[in-house]
Design an enzyme around this catalytic site. Structure first.
Site, PDB file in Angstrom:
ATOM      1  N   PHE A 119       0.876  -1.179   0.000  1.00 40.40           N
ATOM      2  CA  PHE A 119       0.000   0.000   0.000  1.00 40.40           C
ATOM      3  C   PHE A 119       0.907   1.221   0.000  1.00 40.40           C
ATOM      4  O   PHE A 119       1.630   1.452   0.980  1.00 40.40           O
ATOM      5  CB  PHE A 119      -0.843  -0.086   1.275  1.00 40.40           C
ATOM      6  CG  PHE A 119      -1.789   1.036   1.565  1.00 40.40           C
ATOM      7  CD1 PHE A 119      -3.083   1.045   1.048  1.00 40.40           C
ATOM      8  CD2 PHE A 119      -1.427   2.062   2.437  1.00 40.40           C
ATOM      9  CE1 PHE A 119      -3.987   2.048   1.383  1.00 40.40           C
ATOM     10  CE2 PHE A 119      -2.328   3.069   2.775  1.00 40.40           C
ATOM     11  CZ  PHE A 119      -3.604   3.064   2.241  1.00 40.40           C
ATOM     12  N   LEU A 121       1.030   4.930   0.020  1.00 41.76           N
ATOM     13  CA  LEU A 121       0.337   6.207   0.230  1.00 41.76           C
ATOM     14  C   LEU A 121       1.301   7.277   0.745  1.00 41.76           C
ATOM     15  O   LEU A 121       1.370   8.381   0.204  1.00 41.76           O
ATOM     16  CB  LEU A 121      -0.810   5.995   1.247  1.00 41.76           C
ATOM     17  CG  LEU A 121      -1.609   7.224   1.670  1.00 41.76           C
ATOM     18  CD1 LEU A 121      -2.391   7.798   0.494  1.00 41.76           C
ATOM     19  CD2 LEU A 121      -2.579   6.869   2.811  1.00 41.76           C
ATOM     20  N   GLY A 127       2.143  12.284   5.399  1.00 44.01           N
ATOM     21  CA  GLY A 127       2.058  11.102   6.264  1.00 44.01           C
ATOM     22  C   GLY A 127       0.726  11.130   6.992  1.00 44.01           C
ATOM     23  O   GLY A 127      -0.267  10.585   6.532  1.00 44.01           O
ATOM     24  N   ILE A 153       7.254   2.112   2.954  1.00 45.02           N
ATOM     25  CA  ILE A 153       6.230   1.239   2.375  1.00 45.02           C
ATOM     26  C   ILE A 153       6.486  -0.221   2.770  1.00 45.02           C
ATOM     27  O   ILE A 153       7.469  -0.837   2.342  1.00 45.02           O
ATOM     28  CB  ILE A 153       6.166   1.404   0.835  1.00 45.02           C
ATOM     29  CG1 ILE A 153       5.937   2.894   0.483  1.00 45.02           C
ATOM     30  CG2 ILE A 153       5.088   0.506   0.223  1.00 45.02           C
ATOM     31  CD1 ILE A 153       4.725   3.550   1.155  1.00 45.02           C
ATOM     32  N   GLY A 338      17.029  -6.174  35.131  1.00 45.13           N
ATOM     33  CA  GLY A 338      18.135  -5.998  34.182  1.00 45.13           C
ATOM     34  C   GLY A 338      18.022  -6.912  32.978  1.00 45.13           C
ATOM     35  O   GLY A 338      18.381  -6.546  31.850  1.00 45.13           O
ATOM     36  N   GLU A 361      -0.439   3.427  10.430  1.00 43.31           N
ATOM     37  CA  GLU A 361      -1.896   3.338  10.200  1.00 43.31           C
ATOM     38  C   GLU A 361      -2.636   4.406  11.014  1.00 43.31           C
ATOM     39  O   GLU A 361      -3.734   4.183  11.519  1.00 43.31           O
ATOM     40  CB  GLU A 361      -2.411   1.916  10.438  1.00 43.31           C
ATOM     41  CG  GLU A 361      -1.680   0.922   9.525  1.00 43.31           C
ATOM     42  CD  GLU A 361      -2.464  -0.320   9.149  1.00 43.31           C
ATOM     43  OE1 GLU A 361      -3.690  -0.349   9.342  1.00 43.31           O
ATOM     44  OE2 GLU A 361      -1.825  -1.254   8.630  1.00 43.31           O
ATOM     45  N   SER A 364      -1.412   8.115  17.227  1.00 46.90           N
ATOM     46  CA  SER A 364      -2.389   8.284  18.314  1.00 46.90           C
ATOM     47  C   SER A 364      -3.066   9.660  18.235  1.00 46.90           C
ATOM     48  O   SER A 364      -4.255   9.792  18.520  1.00 46.90           O
ATOM     49  CB  SER A 364      -1.694   8.133  19.671  1.00 46.90           C
ATOM     50  OG  SER A 364      -1.320   6.781  19.873  1.00 46.90           O
TER      51      SER A 364
HETATM   52  C1  LIG Z   1       7.491   0.681   9.911  1.00 46.75           C
HETATM   53  C2  LIG Z   1       6.502   1.534   9.164  1.00 46.75           C
HETATM   54  C3  LIG Z   1       5.674   0.944   8.226  1.00 46.75           C
HETATM   55  C4  LIG Z   1       4.808   1.737   7.455  1.00 46.75           C
HETATM   56  N1  LIG Z   1       4.080   1.154   6.432  1.00 46.75           N
HETATM   57  C5  LIG Z   1       3.396   1.967   5.568  1.00 46.75           C
HETATM   58  C6  LIG Z   1       2.802   1.417   4.386  1.00 46.75           C
HETATM   59  O1  LIG Z   1       2.825   0.207   4.141  1.00 46.75           O
HETATM   60  N2  LIG Z   1       2.197   2.265   3.529  1.00 46.75           N
HETATM   61  C7  LIG Z   1       2.134   3.621   3.741  1.00 46.75           C
HETATM   62  O2  LIG Z   1       1.578   4.324   2.897  1.00 46.75           O
HETATM   63  N3  LIG Z   1       2.671   4.163   4.861  1.00 46.75           N
HETATM   64  C8  LIG Z   1       3.318   3.376   5.770  1.00 46.75           C
HETATM   65  N4  LIG Z   1       3.908   3.914   6.890  1.00 46.75           N
HETATM   66  C9  LIG Z   1       3.787   5.349   7.134  1.00 46.75           C
HETATM   67  C10 LIG Z   1       2.966   5.695   8.371  1.00 46.75           C
HETATM   68  O3  LIG Z   1       1.607   5.480   8.154  1.00 46.75           O
HETATM   69  C11 LIG Z   1       3.311   7.150   8.745  1.00 46.75           C
HETATM   70  O4  LIG Z   1       4.645   7.129   9.228  1.00 46.75           O
HETATM   71  C12 LIG Z   1       2.378   7.726   9.789  1.00 46.75           C
HETATM   72  O5  LIG Z   1       1.089   7.901   9.269  1.00 46.75           O
HETATM   73  C13 LIG Z   1       2.879   9.076  10.321  1.00 46.75           C
HETATM   74  O6  LIG Z   1       3.219   9.922   9.275  1.00 46.75           O
HETATM   75  P1  LIG Z   1       4.663  10.623   9.264  1.00 46.75           P
HETATM   76  O7  LIG Z   1       5.689   9.575   9.495  1.00 46.75           O
HETATM   77  O8  LIG Z   1       4.771  11.429   8.034  1.00 46.75           O
HETATM   78  O9  LIG Z   1       4.677  11.560  10.537  1.00 46.75           O
HETATM   79  P2  LIG Z   1       4.011  13.008  10.667  1.00 46.75           P
HETATM   80  O10 LIG Z   1       2.684  13.019  10.026  1.00 46.75           O
HETATM   81  O11 LIG Z   1       5.003  14.042  10.240  1.00 46.75           O
HETATM   82  O12 LIG Z   1       3.807  13.102  12.242  1.00 46.75           O
HETATM   83  C14 LIG Z   1       4.780  13.608  13.145  1.00 46.75           C
HETATM   84  C15 LIG Z   1       4.066  13.980  14.440  1.00 46.75           C
HETATM   85  O13 LIG Z   1       3.138  15.044  14.196  1.00 46.75           O
HETATM   86  C16 LIG Z   1       1.862  14.666  14.650  1.00 46.75           C
HETATM   87  N5  LIG Z   1       0.835  15.278  13.784  1.00 46.75           N
HETATM   88  C17 LIG Z   1       0.798  15.280  12.432  1.00 46.75           C
HETATM   89  N6  LIG Z   1      -0.314  15.910  12.000  1.00 46.75           N
HETATM   90  C18 LIG Z   1      -0.985  16.313  13.104  1.00 46.75           C
HETATM   91  C19 LIG Z   1      -2.207  17.017  13.323  1.00 46.75           C
HETATM   92  N7  LIG Z   1      -2.976  17.430  12.308  1.00 46.75           N
HETATM   93  N8  LIG Z   1      -2.571  17.254  14.610  1.00 46.75           N
HETATM   94  C20 LIG Z   1      -1.820  16.829  15.648  1.00 46.75           C
HETATM   95  N9  LIG Z   1      -0.673  16.153  15.501  1.00 46.75           N
HETATM   96  C21 LIG Z   1      -0.255  15.899  14.245  1.00 46.75           C
HETATM   97  C22 LIG Z   1       1.835  13.150  14.547  1.00 46.75           C
HETATM   98  O14 LIG Z   1       0.823  12.584  15.354  1.00 46.75           O
HETATM   99  C23 LIG Z   1       3.235  12.824  15.022  1.00 46.75           C
HETATM  100  O15 LIG Z   1       3.285  12.852  16.416  1.00 46.75           O
HETATM  101  C24 LIG Z   1       4.731   3.128   7.693  1.00 46.75           C
HETATM  102  C25 LIG Z   1       5.534   3.710   8.674  1.00 46.75           C
HETATM  103  C26 LIG Z   1       6.422   2.941   9.405  1.00 46.75           C
HETATM  104  C27 LIG Z   1       7.304   3.615  10.412  1.00 46.75           C
END
Ligand SMILES: Cc1cc2nc3c(=O)[nH]c(=O)nc-3n(C[C@H](O)[C@H](O)[C@H](O)COP(=O)(O)OP(=O)(O)OC[C@H]3O[C@@H](n4cnc5c(N)ncnc54)[C@H](O)[C@@H]3O)c2cc1C
Length: 380
Positions: A119, A121, A127, A153, A338, A361, A364
């Site tokens: 997937f 996205l 993100g 991804i 430990g 996904e 929080s």
């Molecule tokens: C191991 C792993 C597997 C993954 N697999 C997939 C996958 O298969 N496909 C895919 O498409 N994605 C995947 N992801 C991406 C994942 O869904 C995103 O990392 C996640 O949604 C957070 O987005 P970001 O990393 O850009 O963080 P950011 O969106 O930059 O978030 C950083 C911080 O800001 C906060 N924040 C952001 N916007 C707001 C808001 N409007 N209000 C309050 N707080 C906010 C967040 O909660 C977080 O604390 C994966 C990520 C990881 C680490």
């Protein structure tokens, strides 16, 4: 599915996880890979397509059945589940929900037989808010040309298919103008970067994926309809959240089992540490969280299947269970003292593995926003 038939699948999965996967956890951690024989066994048990419709070779499990299996998957390394998680969840569900008959009959049987769908996205600046994605899809003759980069991804290094979200209307703002495409991994212009080096969940792979002027036919557009992509992504993620919540519950139950065993056998001052009431309190807190999480997941899955709640329940379950398992892992490390900080001890590994559940996904914070907005819009 008939109850007896599901009970058999459930028992098979439970036995397999506990007797075949748990003993291989160190090997998976050290090699950062799932052994080929475990992968083959998962395919032959139908796990690569257990939520896909039976007419396309899947097992057709409901979400209420899916979470029963996810409780079992959560009991071992999350890498085992991740291997087929994108097929049954976020990527596969886009096809199930909105694929044309041709797209379903081409891809779903292949996925059920062990092909892998990813997937795609998330982007560097899209993100938590994927409406900002910039990967573009430009109409060109009888097809489209796709360009952009995706990151984090899951399963990208082993994917056969990318379920790719791209903007078909560059003028449209926000959630509009996004479409979803089925892109074979071996198409010219698709390049997968090196595996990411992660904190935990070794054996589950993520990577960046680059699409450089990738040409696809018009038949690659999911559902044959432009502009439906954002809604598709959200629909798929909602179901995935309940599944992830169930995996967290399974992990909390494993953390509890490891902690009880340790509290019984490890001694201080001549007595098992489990006789200290402060240690019992930590065990009780893990148990209570896991119990609450299990009840919540089952209710959220029931309401999802009946269609009565596909918004608050999934987000509430994901929020509660991912936070709950984080606390459970922290307590389990504390109970181990430990030893809980040493590599090779299961709770140390789970402490690292659990951290991801609060991030992917939907973080929080995003779950809280979804719940809060829904309450204000619809009332409690
Ligand atoms: C191991 C792993 C597997 C993954 N697999 C997939 C996958 O298969 N496909 C895919 O498409 N994605 C995947 N992801 C991406 C994942 O869904 C995103 O990392 C996640 O949604 C957070 O987005 P970001 O990393 O850009 O963080 P950011 O969106 O930059 O978030 C950083 C911080 O800001 C906060 N924040 C952001 N916007 C707001 C808001 N409007 N209000 C309050 N707080 C906010 C967040 O909660 C977080 O604390 C994966 C990520 C990881 C680490």
């Amino acid at each position: 599915m008939e109850a007896g038939e599901f009970a058999e699948i459930h028992a098979t999965v439970r036995d397999f996880v506990r007797n075949e996967v748990v003993p291989r956890e160190d090997e998976i951690e050290e090699t950062d890979d799932i052994p080929a024989d475990l992968r083959r066994a998962a395919v032959s048990m139908g796990l690569f397509g257990y939520t896909l419709p039976p007419e396309y070779g899947g097992l057709g499990l409901s979400l209420a059945e899916d979470v029963q299996l996810a409780f079992e998957f959560g009991y071992t390394t999350p890498a085992f589940r991740s291997m087929f998680g994108t097929n049954n969840g976020i990527a596969g569900q886009v096809l199930v929900n909105s694929g044309t008959a041709g797209q379903k009959s081409h891809w779903l049987p292949r996925l059920a037989e062990g092909a892998v769908a990813s997937f795609a996205l998330t982007e560097a600046e899209a993100g938590s808010d994927p409406s900002g994605l910039t990967t573009g899809a430009v109409r060109d003759g009888d097809g489209y040309v796709l360009s952009g980069a995706k990151r984090f991804i899951t399963n990208a290094p082993v994917a056969d298919l990318f379920v790719l979200f791209a903007r078909t209307d560059p003028q449209a703002r926000g959630t509009r103008g996004i479409s979803v495409f089925l892109v074979e991994a071996d198409r010219d212009g698709v390049r997968v970067g090196p595996k990411d080096r992660k904190t935990g969940q070794y054996g589950a792979w993520t990577a960046e994926v680059y699409f450089d002027q990738v040409r696809v036919p018009a038949s690659a557009l999911v559902g044959g309809q432009e502009g439906a992509g954002f809604a598709e992504a959200m629909k798929s993620l909602v179901r995935g959240r309940v599944h992830i919540a169930a995996v967290c519950v399974g992990m909390a139950e494993r953390l509890l089992a490891e902690s009880v065993a340790h509290a019984r056998s490890s001694r201080q001052g001549g007595q098992p540490i489990g006789e200290f009431q402060l240690v019992q309190a930590m065990l009780a807190d893990i148990q209570t969280g896991a119990y609450a999480g299990r009840a919540m997941v089952m209710e959220a899955a029931r309401a999802y299947d009946s269609g009565t709640d596909r918004r608050i329940g999934p987000s509430a379950a994901k929020l509660f269970c991912s936070e709950m398992v984080g606390r459970a892992a922290d307590l389990a490390v504390q109970i181990h003292g430990g030893l809980g900080y040493m590599r090779g001890v299961p709770v140390e590994r789970m402490y690292r593995d659990a951290r991801l559940f609060r991030i992917y996904e939907g973080t929080s914070e995003i779950q809280r926003l979804i719940i809060g907005r829904a309450l204000l819009r619809d009332g409690a």
